[in-house]
Design a protein around this motif. Structure first.
Motif, mmCIF file in Angstrom:
data_model
loop_
_atom_site.group_PDB
_atom_site.id
_atom_site.type_symbol
_atom_site.label_atom_id
_atom_site.label_comp_id
_atom_site.label_asym_id
_atom_site.label_seq_id
_atom_site.Cartn_x
_atom_site.Cartn_y
_atom_site.Cartn_z
ATOM 1 N N ASP A 217 0.807 -1.224 0.000
ATOM 2 C CA ASP A 217 0.000 0.000 0.000
ATOM 3 C C ASP A 217 0.838 1.272 0.000
ATOM 4 N N ALA A 221 2.718 4.197 4.409
ATOM 5 C CA ALA A 221 1.502 3.586 4.946
ATOM 6 C C ALA A 221 1.815 2.262 5.634
ATOM 7 N N ASP A 222 2.616 1.426 4.983
ATOM 8 C CA ASP A 222 2.910 0.118 5.569
ATOM 9 C C ASP A 222 3.866 0.222 6.748
ATOM 10 N N HIS A 225 1.947 0.807 9.779
ATOM 11 C CA HIS A 225 1.353 -0.366 10.429
ATOM 12 C C HIS A 225 2.301 -0.942 11.477
ATOM 13 N N ALA A 264 5.095 6.775 -1.280
ATOM 14 C CA ALA A 264 3.662 6.490 -1.236
ATOM 15 C C ALA A 264 3.227 5.364 -2.167
ATOM 16 N N LYS A 310 0.356 9.606 1.365
ATOM 17 C CA LYS A 310 0.928 8.615 2.285
ATOM 18 C C LYS A 310 0.838 7.191 1.749
ATOM 19 N N GLY A 311 -0.070 6.948 0.773
ATOM 20 C CA GLY A 311 -0.214 5.595 0.241
ATOM 21 C C GLY A 311 -1.654 5.264 -0.067
ATOM 22 N N GLU A 313 -5.386 3.663 0.166
ATOM 23 C CA GLU A 313 -6.388 3.441 1.200
ATOM 24 C C GLU A 313 -7.628 2.843 0.549
#
Length: 323
Positions: A217, A221-222, A225, A264, A310-311, A313
């Motif tokens: 993603d 973003a990852d 996580h 991203a 950011k990536g 979604e």
């Protein structure tokens, strides 16, 4: 005349497709029964699943069936590798329109089989149904070979952040295709068929990786996580990323900052991991950042919040270029 799925029927299609799926030593029982049977040495099985929907995840005018097969298998096998496991098998379910050319489905099977075969894995079964929208669901299985899984929640302050594989190439290829171009071929090819450093996952586990994830993603973003699961602050060093000439040139031509693709962009399925600071990084791994205490869940670049995208979604507004 082009032969379609409707011409051969469900079971005819299954016969065509399963011809691409030879067994491996782990497969005790493959396609053709109510379920498959897989032998595992360690007694533990790692499993994950992913879904690709036409118009949402791929376009048939951008990718052949074989390309989509490679992409679908890679997305799942990368998740298995990110747990520190060796991929062993795939289960594939498809929903296809009756007028879909049979050759496209056979290409899908060939791509799945080819991606699996390079890992010594096998396609061991699945399901088929008719539907108005082409949808592919893939479940991957893997073997930890006696090791504990590498989770997202193990990063600790003082760890280093490292990357294995290329990052931003597939996102750049997607932008190229969405603007109506087909070159640079290296970027478009990266979008169509990811090159995943599968072996880097198990090697990282052996070398003591504290957390790991595959980049589907987007890097930020990852990484977020891991930061959230581990309750740590992750900071990336932008100077650790060398922008290839063809990506830089494409960025200039398309008016895109290449670091947008790097930070991203998803779909390269590179692996991201954290390691204790005293670990000698395994081959293929490059240091790109550090883990700190405080501001749990934060991800920054050079100590500052990243101001761009950011990536990816899910459930956000669909991309019009994929409709």
């Amino acid at each position: 005349m082009t032969e379609t799925v409707g011409d051969v029927g469900e079971f005819g299609m299954i016969d065509h497709v399963t011809a691409y799926f030879p067994a491996t030593p782990e497969v005790e029982l493959g396609p053709g029964d109510d379920a498959a049977v897989l032998n595992t040495a360690s007694g533990n099985v790692v499993a994950c699943t992913d879904m690709l929907v036409v118009g949402r995840h791929f376009r048939t005018d951008w990718c052949t069936g074989e390309d989509v097969g490679h992409r679908a298998a890679a997305a799942n096998f990368a998740d298995i590798a990110a747990m520190g496991a060796r991929p062993t098998a795939l289960l594939v379910a498809v929903s296809v329109p009756a007028d879909l050319p049979l050759d496209w489905v056979k290409g899908l099977a060939a791509g799945l089989a080819a991606e699996a075969s390079q890992l010594g894995a096998a396609v061991i079964g699945g399901d088929t149904t008719s539907g108005e929208q082409l949808t592919i669901s893939v479940t991957a299985l893997g073997d930890l070979q006696g090791r504990k899984p590498v989770k997202r929640s193990g990063a600790k302050p003082g760890d280093i952040v490292a990357l294995a594989g290329r990052q931003g190439w597939a996102a750049a290829g997607y932008t190229v295709l969405s603007r109506g171009f087909r070159s640079p071929g290296a970027l478009v090819g990266a979008y169509r068929r990811p090159e995943v450093p599968y072996e880097a996952g198990p090697s990282a586990a052996v070398m003591g990786a504290t957390a790991m994830i595959d980049l589907s993603d987007g890097l930020l973003a990852d990484l977020g996580h891991i930061a959230k699961a581990s309750q740590v602050w992750m900071d990336l060093d932008s100077t650790a990323f060398v922008v290839p000439d063809h990506m830089r040139n494409a960025g200039e031509a398309l008016g895109v900052n290449p670091y947008e693709w790097i930070f991203a962009g998803g779909d390269d399925h590179a692996l991201l991991a954290t390691f204790p600071p005293d670990v000698l990084l395994p081959d293929q791994w490059q240091r790109i950042g550090v883990v700190s205490a405080g501001q749990a869940g934060w991800v920054t670049v050079n100590g500052e919040p990243w101001q761009g995208n950011k990536g990816w979604e899910h459930f956000s507004k669909p991309d019009p270029t994929l409709s």
